[in-house]
Design an enzyme around this catalytic site. Structure first.
Site, PDB file in Angstrom:
ATOM      1  N   ASN A   1      14.658 -58.626 -50.572  1.00 58.30           N
ATOM      2  CA  ASN A   1      13.992 -57.548 -49.856  1.00 58.30           C
ATOM      3  C   ASN A   1      15.034 -56.982 -48.902  1.00 58.30           C
ATOM      4  OD1 ASN A   1      12.295 -55.894 -48.501  1.00 58.30           O
ATOM      5  ND2 ASN A   1      11.040 -57.490 -47.585  1.00 58.30           N
ATOM      6  N   GLY A   2      15.392 -55.706 -49.063  1.00 57.09           N
ATOM      7  CA  GLY A   2      16.403 -55.133 -48.177  1.00 57.09           C
ATOM      8  C   GLY A   2      17.354 -54.232 -48.934  1.00 57.09           C
TER       9      GLY A   2
ATOM     10  N   TRP B   1       9.875 -52.264 -54.448  1.00 58.15           N
ATOM     11  CA  TRP B   1       9.718 -50.836 -54.144  1.00 58.15           C
ATOM     12  C   TRP B   1      11.111 -50.248 -54.330  1.00 58.15           C
ATOM     13  CZ3 TRP B   1       5.625 -47.817 -52.137  1.00 58.15           C
ATOM     14  CH2 TRP B   1       5.993 -46.577 -51.609  1.00 58.15           C
TER      15      TRP B   1
ATOM     16  N   LYS C   1       2.366 -50.065 -46.354  1.00 56.85           N
ATOM     17  CA  LYS C   1       1.826 -50.518 -45.071  1.00 56.85           C
ATOM     18  C   LYS C   1       2.901 -50.606 -43.999  1.00 56.85           C
ATOM     19  CE  LYS C   1      -1.414 -51.849 -42.361  1.00 56.85           C
ATOM     20  NZ  LYS C   1      -2.245 -50.750 -41.832  1.00 56.85           N
TER      21      LYS C   1
ATOM     22  N   GLU D   1      -4.120 -38.786 -45.502  1.00 53.99           N
ATOM     23  CA  GLU D   1      -3.394 -39.879 -46.149  1.00 53.99           C
ATOM     24  C   GLU D   1      -4.220 -40.609 -47.204  1.00 53.99           C
ATOM     25  OE1 GLU D   1      -2.101 -43.116 -43.593  1.00 53.99           O
ATOM     26  OE2 GLU D   1      -3.849 -42.870 -42.336  1.00 53.99           O
TER      27      GLU D   1
ATOM     28  N   LYS E   1      -5.966 -39.511 -40.966  1.00 56.27           N
ATOM     29  CA  LYS E   1      -6.752 -40.404 -41.832  1.00 56.27           C
ATOM     30  C   LYS E   1      -7.172 -39.669 -43.091  1.00 56.27           C
ATOM     31  CE  LYS E   1      -5.836 -43.318 -40.561  1.00 56.27           C
ATOM     32  NZ  LYS E   1      -5.082 -43.838 -39.464  1.00 56.27           N
TER      33      LYS E   1
ATOM     34  N   CYS F   1       9.571 -54.377 -50.183  1.00 55.41           N
ATOM     35  CA  CYS F   1       9.269 -55.328 -51.247  1.00 55.41           C
ATOM     36  C   CYS F   1       8.566 -56.563 -50.685  1.00 55.41           C
ATOM     37  CB  CYS F   1      10.551 -55.772 -51.918  1.00 55.41           C
ATOM     38  SG  CYS F   1      11.681 -54.431 -52.277  1.00 55.41           S
TER      39      CYS F   1
ATOM     40  N   GLU G   1      -5.463 -37.951 -35.180  1.00 53.01           N
ATOM     41  CA  GLU G   1      -5.713 -39.181 -35.929  1.00 53.01           C
ATOM     42  C   GLU G   1      -6.752 -38.947 -37.032  1.00 53.01           C
ATOM     43  OE1 GLU G   1      -4.190 -41.788 -36.275  1.00 53.01           O
ATOM     44  OE2 GLU G   1      -5.577 -43.277 -37.015  1.00 53.01           O
TER      45      GLU G   1
ATOM     46  N   HIS H   1      -3.916 -19.435 -31.131  1.00 50.04           N
ATOM     47  CA  HIS H   1      -2.501 -19.089 -31.287  1.00 50.04           C
ATOM     48  C   HIS H   1      -2.044 -19.194 -32.738  1.00 50.04           C
ATOM     49  CE1 HIS H   1      -2.078 -18.811 -26.980  1.00 50.04           C
ATOM     50  NE2 HIS H   1      -2.680 -19.992 -26.863  1.00 50.04           N
TER      51      HIS H   1
ATOM     52  N   ARG I   1       1.594 -53.969 -49.371  1.00 50.14           N
ATOM     53  CA  ARG I   1       2.863 -53.439 -48.871  1.00 50.14           C
ATOM     54  C   ARG I   1       3.358 -52.261 -49.708  1.00 50.14           C
ATOM     55  NH1 ARG I   1       5.490 -57.843 -45.848  1.00 50.14           N
ATOM     56  NH2 ARG I   1       7.540 -57.004 -46.227  1.00 50.14           N
TER      57      ARG I   1
HETATM   58  C1  F6R Z   1      -1.443 -44.238 -40.643  1.00 49.63           C
HETATM   59  C2  F6R Z   1      -0.471 -45.306 -40.574  1.00 49.63           C
HETATM   60  C3  F6R Z   1       0.928 -44.971 -40.213  1.00 49.63           C
HETATM   61  C4  F6R Z   1       1.457 -46.007 -39.221  1.00 49.63           C
HETATM   62  C5  F6R Z   1       2.957 -45.781 -38.968  1.00 49.63           C
HETATM   63  C6  F6R Z   1       3.502 -46.723 -37.932  1.00 49.63           C
HETATM   64  O1  F6R Z   1      -2.696 -44.712 -40.999  1.00 49.63           O
HETATM   65  O2  F6R Z   1      -0.781 -46.438 -40.823  1.00 49.63           O
HETATM   66  O3  F6R Z   1       1.032 -43.684 -39.698  1.00 49.63           O
HETATM   67  O4  F6R Z   1       0.735 -45.902 -38.037  1.00 49.63           O
HETATM   68  O5  F6R Z   1       3.658 -45.948 -40.164  1.00 49.63           O
HETATM   69  O6  F6R Z   1       3.343 -48.047 -38.323  1.00 49.63           O
HETATM   70  P1  F6R Z   1       3.412 -49.235 -37.279  1.00 49.63           P
HETATM   71  O7  F6R Z   1       2.295 -49.071 -36.325  1.00 49.63           O
HETATM   72  O8  F6R Z   1       3.272 -50.467 -38.124  1.00 49.63           O
HETATM   73  O9  F6R Z   1       4.741 -49.145 -36.600  1.00 49.63           O
END
Ligand code: F6R
Length: 630
Positions: free
Chosen positions: A117-118, A91, A625, A510, A507, A18, A503, A526, A43
């Site tokens: 928040n929590g 959230w 995020k 997601e 990308k 949140c 990666e 395999h 967020r």
């Molecule tokens: C992918 C992404 C997530 C974060 C993961 C770790 O684009 O953003 O996979 O990398 O949630 O987050 P942090 O780096 O903030 O610990």
């Protein structure tokens, strides 16, 4: 700790995503609160609300399911006056996302409104106690329980709100960042935190509270990060008054906020993600600034200087991380093992924390995180500490929980990353990994001086090479247009380009919701090779390094089965480009650094595919995020 202040994370639990904003001062609170909530939108949330105390001492609470814009529409004809208020994006964790469960929550008497928040873990037993004492609850939330617990303490102990919050929080098990406004007190906010971040901005005759610094940027540069188990009285005309919940006075530690408004706006790009992709040349330079010294053939990493010996003689260096940060760690493991000849393990923090790993005081654990708030990574840090290991951090957000929970660390200096999909954080983390590997190699003497100098000089040239890559990526949009409707995509690479494949696939999935997998190229035979047909695009990271010929063979295998090939190749490549349907060039570089270049066009490819599919690039569905829940 990155900072010199003490912080205990032994009680860290699972916290929500949140957003909190609060204001008291000489201005109208509502516009500041709404602007703050919008800046926190990244967020992730499902409802929003605001409480404002007006001049007539009325506490007006408005809530809406959905976006902050829904809240704005809802209050269009309402009284939104007041110089003090609290606002929240929720959230859902307890109870479905609806208006009743949205914050702020009012106490039984209607005297106090609270945002949280929590997660309060013992809320059910607290709720039962309060029900016995005549309290009734409208929502299914733990937050309404906390609000009434505070009111109950205030009434039964005959204490002011500050003291009531302090006493009440001693009965709470869980995590919280809270802000409270009270009728009859138009000049005062009370706040507290444990396990969930909170920052206070000190302006001229005004105060701000927020879950992170983004709502405060551009309003003041003076901030205080609240520590765990601290309660704060924020009163106009007075200094901040901080106490621990154990009733010990604490002195506010005022810091300068380094972010500026430009850094959190889109700077002419359609999305934060693209802005952040284009920031990478600058970010990588910033990450190296003052650390990489080609003129002296050395690297200086001030943040971990006192732990260099432990790193050198560690039985293992163990990276713990999640998602993109885990991919960056994997690149780091290749770099450190190859250059410094130290054994490195890379662990998913979520697995590490539960599988009773063998970690000893002779190991150094390095937590890698953009946000510095990832719950699994924080839990892994706690576990590593319990086992006696030194715990370092590679982290982007200054003052974040991970930067405080670790013994020392290296900031990535990537600036705020607003797009949910991590881009510039990855390149900055890999840059730190490269510098760490070079520093350890220097100390350990595993590289000749001339060889190390070549590596340092090459790293120094990476920002220009990323810029070149960006400047020559115009056609990636055409590739995106060609493949935007596929249902699956495979990404293959070897050695340091295997994490790039992971990666690239992450990308794409997601932000575009296309199923994508990353594999070490040689693993294709395999299993995944069964998937190849004319409808399957395969992205090869086929730079001209040690396993190049082997990757070429894999390309041939895909071609023989009619698969479509997108190849990331080095500028001087001859073979791969002949076989590929589409080619993306990157500059020649040292093989260990190719992830710093090869990842960039894959970010752009995912971006355009997502945009063309009409997806919300900056806020993909189901994602937030900071993943501060387990
Ligand atoms: C992918 C992404 C997530 C974060 C993961 C770790 O684009 O953003 O996979 O990398 O949630 O987050 P942090 O780096 O903030 O610990």
């Amino acid at each position: 700790m990155f900072f010199s202040k003490k912080c205990n994370f032994a009680f860290l639990i699972f916290i929500t995503m949140c957003g909190i904003v609060a204001y008291v001062g000489h201005q109208e609170a509502y516009p500041i609160l709404i602007e703050g909530l919008k800046r926190l939108e990244y967020r992730g949330y499902d409802s929003a609300g605001v409480a404002l105390l007006n001049k007539a001492d009325q506490l007006n609470v408005y809530k809406a399911k959905g976006k902050v814009s829904d809240l704005e529409a809802k209050v269009a004809d309402k009284d939104i006056s007041g110089h003090i208020g609290i606002a929240h994006t929720r959230w859902a964790t307890h109870g479905e996302p609806n208006e009743t469960n949205a914050h702020p929550h009012l106490s039984k008497s209607g005297n106090i409104a609270l945002i949280h928040n929590g997660i309060i873990e013992n809320y059910l037993s607290l709720r039962k106690e309060l029900e016995k004492r005549g309290f009734q609850f409208k929502s299914s939330t733990d937050t309404e329980v906390l609000t009434n617990l505070i009111e109950d303490v205030q009434q039964s102990e005959h204490v002011d709100l500050f003291e009531a919050v302090r006493i009440a929080l001693n009965h709470v098990i869980g995590a919280y960042a809270i802000a409270i406004v009270e009728k009859g007190h138009p000049d005062q906010l009370i706040a507290a935190r444990k396990g969930s971040p909170m920052v206070i901005g000190i302006g001229d005759g005004e105060y701000f509270i927020a879950s992170d610094a983004t709502p405060i940027v551009g309003r003041t540069q003076k901030v205080v990060y609240i520590e765990d188990e601290q309660v704060v009285r924020i009163k106009l005309g007075e200094e901040l008054h901080i106490k621990t919940i154990q009733d010990v006075e604490a002195i506010p530690y005022v810091q300068e906020l380094k972010m500026n408004l430009d850094s959190i706006e889109k700077a002419g790009f359609d999305h934060f993600m693209m802005k952040e992709i284009y920031e990478q040349p600058t970010i990588v330079r910033d990450t190296m600034r003052g650390r990489l010294h080609p003129e002296a053939n050395t690297v200086r990493l001030g943040g971990i200087i006192q732990y260099e010996k432990q790193l050198l003689y560690a039985d293992n260096i163990v990276f713990v991380a999640c998602g993109t940060s885990w991919h960056a760690s994997l690149v780091g493991s290749y770099m450190i093992e190859k250059l410094a000849k130290i054994r490195v393990k890379v662990e998913y923090a979520s697995e590490f924390r539960y599988r009773d790993p063998v970690v000893t005081p002779h190991d150094v654990v390095i937590a890698v995180s953009q946000s510095g708030e990832t719950a699994d990574t924080l839990a892994a840090i706690n576990l590593a500490k319990e086992k006696g290991a030194i715990v370092l951090g590679i982290c982007n957000v200054i003052g974040s929980s991970i930067s405080r929970a670790t013994d020392a660390g290296i900031y990535t200096h990537a600036g705020p990353e607003i797009g949910v999909a991590s881009t510039k954080a990855f390149t900055s983390q890999v840059t730190v990994m490269a510098m760490l590997a070079l520093r350890l190699a220097e100390l350990k003497g595993t590289m000749k001086d001339e060889e190390r100098l070549e590596f340092i000089k090459e790293l120094d040239s990476i920002p220009e090479k990323i810029q070149w890559t960006l400047d020559h990526s115009g056609h990636v949009k055409d590739i995106a247009a060609k493949y935007k409707d596929v249902r699956n995509m495979l990404y293959l690479g070897r050695l340091q380009n295997y994490p790039v494949a992971l990666e690239g696939a992450l990308k794409l999935k997601e932000i575009s919701y296309i199923h994508a997998e990353g594999y070490p190229a040689a693993e294709m035979k395999h299993g995944p090779i069964a998937l190849i047909d004319k409808d399957m695009p395969v992205v090869f990271i086929a730079t001209n390094h040690s396993t190049y010929e082997k990757v070429i063979s894999n390309i041939q295998e895909v071609k023989a089965r009619d698969g479509k090939i997108i190849a990331i190749v080095s500028q001087k490549d001859v073979l791969a480009r002949k076989m590929a349907d589409y080619v993306i060039e990157i500059p020649e570089t040292e093989c260990l650094y190719s992830p710093l270049l090869a990842t960039v066009p894959l970010q752009i490819l995912a971006y355009y595919i997502a945009v063309m599919r009409g997806c919300n690039v900056d806020q993909p569905r189901n994602l937030a995020k900071s993943v501060t829940v387990e």
